[in-house]
Structure formats: structure tokens, C-alpha cells
Design a protein around this motif. Structure first.
Motif, mmCIF file in Angstrom:
data_model
loop_
_atom_site.group_PDB
_atom_site.id
_atom_site.type_symbol
_atom_site.label_atom_id
_atom_site.label_comp_id
_atom_site.label_asym_id
_atom_site.label_seq_id
_atom_site.Cartn_x
_atom_site.Cartn_y
_atom_site.Cartn_z
ATOM 1 N N ILE A 57 7.992 24.950 51.003
ATOM 2 C CA ILE A 57 6.734 24.893 51.757
ATOM 3 C C ILE A 57 6.850 25.439 53.172
ATOM 4 C CG2 ILE A 57 5.799 22.986 50.409
ATOM 5 C CD1 ILE A 57 6.673 21.094 52.643
ATOM 6 N N ALA A 58 7.991 25.975 53.543
ATOM 7 C CA ALA A 58 8.206 26.442 54.918
ATOM 8 C C ALA A 58 7.185 27.503 55.328
ATOM 9 C CB ALA A 58 9.623 26.972 55.081
ATOM 10 N N ASN A 59 6.952 28.495 54.468
ATOM 11 C CA ASN A 59 5.993 29.555 54.814
ATOM 12 C C ASN A 59 4.594 28.993 55.043
ATOM 13 O OD1 ASN A 59 7.309 32.050 55.025
ATOM 14 N ND2 ASN A 59 7.501 32.183 52.806
ATOM 15 N N GLU A 60 4.178 28.099 54.172
ATOM 16 C CA GLU A 60 2.844 27.506 54.316
ATOM 17 C C GLU A 60 2.714 26.724 55.619
ATOM 18 O OE1 GLU A 60 1.368 25.341 50.852
ATOM 19 O OE2 GLU A 60 2.948 26.363 49.719
ATOM 20 N N ILE A 61 3.739 25.960 55.955
ATOM 21 C CA ILE A 61 3.699 25.149 57.170
ATOM 22 C C ILE A 61 3.646 26.044 58.405
ATOM 23 C CG2 ILE A 61 4.955 23.462 58.572
ATOM 24 C CD1 ILE A 61 3.714 22.262 56.036
ATOM 25 N N VAL A 62 4.459 27.096 58.435
ATOM 26 C CA VAL A 62 4.463 28.009 59.587
ATOM 27 C C VAL A 62 3.120 28.721 59.703
ATOM 28 C CG1 VAL A 62 5.510 30.103 60.554
ATOM 29 C CG2 VAL A 62 6.960 28.284 59.640
ATOM 30 N N THR A 63 2.586 29.196 58.588
ATOM 31 C CA THR A 63 1.282 29.868 58.612
ATOM 32 C C THR A 63 0.205 28.919 59.106
ATOM 33 O OG1 THR A 63 1.929 31.307 56.797
ATOM 34 C CG2 THR A 63 -0.427 31.069 57.205
ATOM 35 N N ASP A 64 0.193 27.716 58.571
ATOM 36 C CA ASP A 64 -0.792 26.720 58.979
ATOM 37 C C ASP A 64 -0.661 26.391 60.467
ATOM 38 O OD1 ASP A 64 -2.889 24.919 58.652
ATOM 39 O OD2 ASP A 64 -1.546 23.281 58.100
ATOM 40 N N THR A 65 0.575 26.306 60.933
ATOM 41 C CA THR A 65 0.828 26.011 62.350
ATOM 42 C C THR A 65 0.225 27.098 63.232
ATOM 43 O OG1 THR A 65 2.851 24.799 61.839
ATOM 44 C CG2 THR A 65 2.620 25.630 64.085
ATOM 45 N N PHE A 66 0.506 28.355 62.908
ATOM 46 C CA PHE A 66 -0.002 29.448 63.744
ATOM 47 C C PHE A 66 -1.516 29.613 63.623
ATOM 48 C CE2 PHE A 66 4.390 30.507 64.331
ATOM 49 C CZ PHE A 66 4.409 31.059 65.600
ATOM 50 N N MET A 67 -2.066 29.375 62.440
ATOM 51 C CA MET A 67 -3.521 29.505 62.283
ATOM 52 C C MET A 67 -4.279 28.425 63.053
ATOM 53 S SD MET A 67 -3.916 32.275 60.790
ATOM 54 C CE MET A 67 -5.678 32.211 60.641
ATOM 55 N N SER A 68 -3.663 27.291 63.267
ATOM 56 C CA SER A 68 -4.344 26.215 63.991
ATOM 57 C C SER A 68 -4.042 26.229 65.488
ATOM 58 C CB SER A 68 -3.968 24.861 63.383
ATOM 59 O OG SER A 68 -2.584 24.646 63.471
ATOM 60 N N LEU A 69 -3.244 27.187 65.943
ATOM 61 C CA LEU A 69 -2.871 27.235 67.357
ATOM 62 C C LEU A 69 -4.045 27.311 68.332
ATOM 63 C CD1 LEU A 69 0.415 29.281 67.784
ATOM 64 C CD2 LEU A 69 0.005 26.870 68.230
ATOM 65 N N PRO A 70 -5.069 28.129 68.091
ATOM 66 C CA PRO A 70 -6.151 28.181 69.083
ATOM 67 C C PRO A 70 -6.746 26.809 69.389
ATOM 68 C CG PRO A 70 -6.379 29.986 67.544
ATOM 69 C CD PRO A 70 -5.280 29.097 67.009
ATOM 70 N N VAL A 89 4.682 20.570 66.463
ATOM 71 C CA VAL A 89 3.426 20.772 65.722
ATOM 72 C C VAL A 89 3.734 21.025 64.246
ATOM 73 C CG1 VAL A 89 1.466 22.348 65.411
ATOM 74 C CG2 VAL A 89 2.080 21.575 67.710
ATOM 75 N N ALA A 90 4.713 21.874 63.974
ATOM 76 C CA ALA A 90 5.082 22.177 62.592
ATOM 77 C C ALA A 90 5.595 20.924 61.875
ATOM 78 C CB ALA A 90 6.124 23.292 62.558
ATOM 79 N N ARG A 95 4.818 16.446 58.031
ATOM 80 C CA ARG A 95 4.613 15.015 57.748
ATOM 81 C C ARG A 95 3.258 14.778 57.101
ATOM 82 N NH1 ARG A 95 6.306 14.432 63.312
ATOM 83 N NH2 ARG A 95 8.550 14.289 63.254
ATOM 84 N N SER A 96 2.251 15.431 57.627
ATOM 85 C CA SER A 96 0.907 15.279 57.082
ATOM 86 C C SER A 96 0.871 15.753 55.630
ATOM 87 C CB SER A 96 -0.079 16.081 57.930
ATOM 88 O OG SER A 96 -1.351 16.027 57.385
ATOM 89 N N ARG A 97 1.511 16.871 55.369
ATOM 90 C CA ARG A 97 1.565 17.402 54.003
ATOM 91 C C ARG A 97 2.291 16.427 53.081
ATOM 92 N NH1 ARG A 97 2.233 22.837 51.621
ATOM 93 N NH2 ARG A 97 2.746 22.375 49.478
ATOM 94 N N ALA A 98 3.409 15.859 53.554
ATOM 95 C CA ALA A 98 4.171 14.908 52.743
ATOM 96 C C ALA A 98 3.329 13.678 52.435
ATOM 97 C CB ALA A 98 5.463 14.517 53.457
ATOM 98 N N ARG A 99 2.605 13.191 53.447
ATOM 99 C CA ARG A 99 1.745 12.014 53.234
ATOM 100 C C ARG A 99 0.660 12.318 52.213
ATOM 101 N NH1 ARG A 99 0.311 11.868 58.461
ATOM 102 N NH2 ARG A 99 2.287 11.676 59.493
ATOM 103 N N VAL A 158 14.143 12.590 61.589
ATOM 104 C CA VAL A 158 14.447 12.523 60.160
ATOM 105 C C VAL A 158 13.857 11.253 59.563
ATOM 106 C CG1 VAL A 158 16.288 12.367 58.437
ATOM 107 C CG2 VAL A 158 16.540 13.918 60.380
ATOM 108 N N ALA A 159 14.038 10.162 60.264
ATOM 109 C CA ALA A 159 13.509 8.881 59.790
ATOM 110 C C ALA A 159 11.986 8.942 59.655
ATOM 111 C CB ALA A 159 13.915 7.756 60.744
ATOM 112 N N ARG A 160 11.335 9.552 60.623
ATOM 113 C CA ARG A 160 9.878 9.658 60.573
ATOM 114 C C ARG A 160 9.411 10.544 59.427
ATOM 115 N NH1 ARG A 160 7.950 11.305 66.228
ATOM 116 N NH2 ARG A 160 10.157 11.106 66.386
#
Length: 190
Positions: A57-70, A89-90, A95-99, A158-160
Motif C-alpha cells: 500500500i506504499a504507493n497509495e499512501i504516498v499518492t494520497d498524502t500528496f493529493m491531500s497536501l493543499p 501525515v503519511a 493508520r487510518s487505512r489500517a483502522r 510502531v506501537a500506535r
């Protein structure tokens, strides 16, 4: 969601010399060239950090992070280093995705495919195979913890992310270290 504005290529000259503040202001104004340059400056490192322990899921998380930057930059206080904030932010998106996936009844832990080994540049294929072989001695939970700690995550983070107590992370790290030491000894004695 507001779209980014295209900046004509003539204005892109010298993009490599833009200061971080100029880039952030441009991203806030939703200018394509600024977002592209910001991604070129920080995207690969962020992707590498996430990929080592979260390859699926790394690519999705990075893309989502940059798309939400503004939108996120509106709350950015510009204290400390931007790259550390971006990484945070990533991690929050992870964490949100895991939840979300944990709360879906059909979701299994395999959707968050934590890779056994890290993809460190500079390792030969043989060295990478040895690392993969040693890490295969760890159970899934220990592999996740080990890879995240190797990536520079703090025990608290890591714990979080894994929703564990900090003491449990320390215990699993300790057990993993002993398993890896035993596996390395056996490997060297072959």
C-alpha cells in the motif's frame, strides 16, 4: 475539490532552485509545477520509507498524502522540518487505512502486506536474499516490528500503528533479535 492550475512551461524554468517556502505556497495555490517539484524533492524518500515495511500500500499512501497536501498545508505550522511533518501525515494516513480495513468484516491482515525484508539500495541480490532468509525466521508480527524499527520508526510510533502497547513492541523486538541471532549463527555454520 479544487483542481490544480497548470503553469506554462516557461515559468517552470529554474524550478529546481525554488525554495521550500515557494513550493509550499505554490501547492497551497494548487499550481501543478510546484506540486510536481515538491513530489520530486520528497516523494521518493517517503515512498522508500513506507515501502520497506508496507509494500502493498506504499504507493497509495504516498499518492494520497500528496493529493491531500493543499488542504493539509492550511494547518501546517512550519515548525521543524517539513519532511518529518510529511512523514507524520503519511503515517496518519496509514493508520487510518489500517483502522478502516480492520473494521471491514471481509478484510484480513494480509491486505496490509508487510514485506519480510527491506529494499535497501546498495545491497547485492545475494545480500538481499540472505536478509530475506533470516527475516523469514520471524513471525509476521515480529517482521512488521523489525522492519518498521529498521526504517527509523520509534517504538511509540510502531506501537500506535500496530495498536500494541510499547512494552509489547520491546518484547517482540527482543524476541526477534534472538531469533535473528540464532538464524544468523546457523547460516554462518552451514
Amino acid at each position: 475539490m479544487q483542481q490544480f492550475q497548470h503553469v506554462p512551461t516557461g515559468q517552470q524554468l529554474g524550478a529546481h532552485t525554488w525554495s521550500l517556502q515557494t513550493l509550499l505556497d505554490g501547492v497551497r495555490a494548487r499550481q501543478d509545477a510546484h506540486m510536481s517539484q515538491l513530489y520530486r524533492r520528497f516523494g521518493d524518500r517517503l515512498l522508500a520509507r513506507l515501502y520497506r515495511s508496507h509494500p502493498a500500500i506504499a504507493n497509495e499512501i504516498v499518492t494520497d498524502t500528496f493529493m491531500s497536501l493543499p488542504e493539509l498545508l492550511e494547518r501546517y505550522e512550519e515548525r521543524g522540518q517539513f519532511e518529518a511533518w510529511l512523514h507524520r501525515v503519511a503515517l496518519n494516513k496509514l493508520r487510518s487505512r489500517a483502522r478502516t480495513e480492520r473494521n471491514e468484516p471481509t478484510t484480513t491482515a494480509s491486505k496490509l502486506d508487510f514485506h519480510a525484508g527491506s529494499r535497501v539500495t546498495g545491497r547485492t541480490m545475494e545480500q538481499q536474499e540472505i536478509v530475506e532468509r533470516l527475516l523469514s525466521n520471524l513471525d509476521e508480527r515480529q517482521r512488521r516490528i523489525w522492519c518498521m524499527l529498521e526504517d527509523g520508526y520509534e517504538v511509540k510510533e510502531v506501537a500506535r500503528v500496530l495498536e500494541m502497547k510499547e512494552n509489547a513492541v520491546y518484547q517482540e523486538k527482543h524476541r526477534a533479535k534472538h531469533k535473528l541471532r540464532a538464524a544468523a549463527t546457523a547460516f554462518l555454520n552451514e
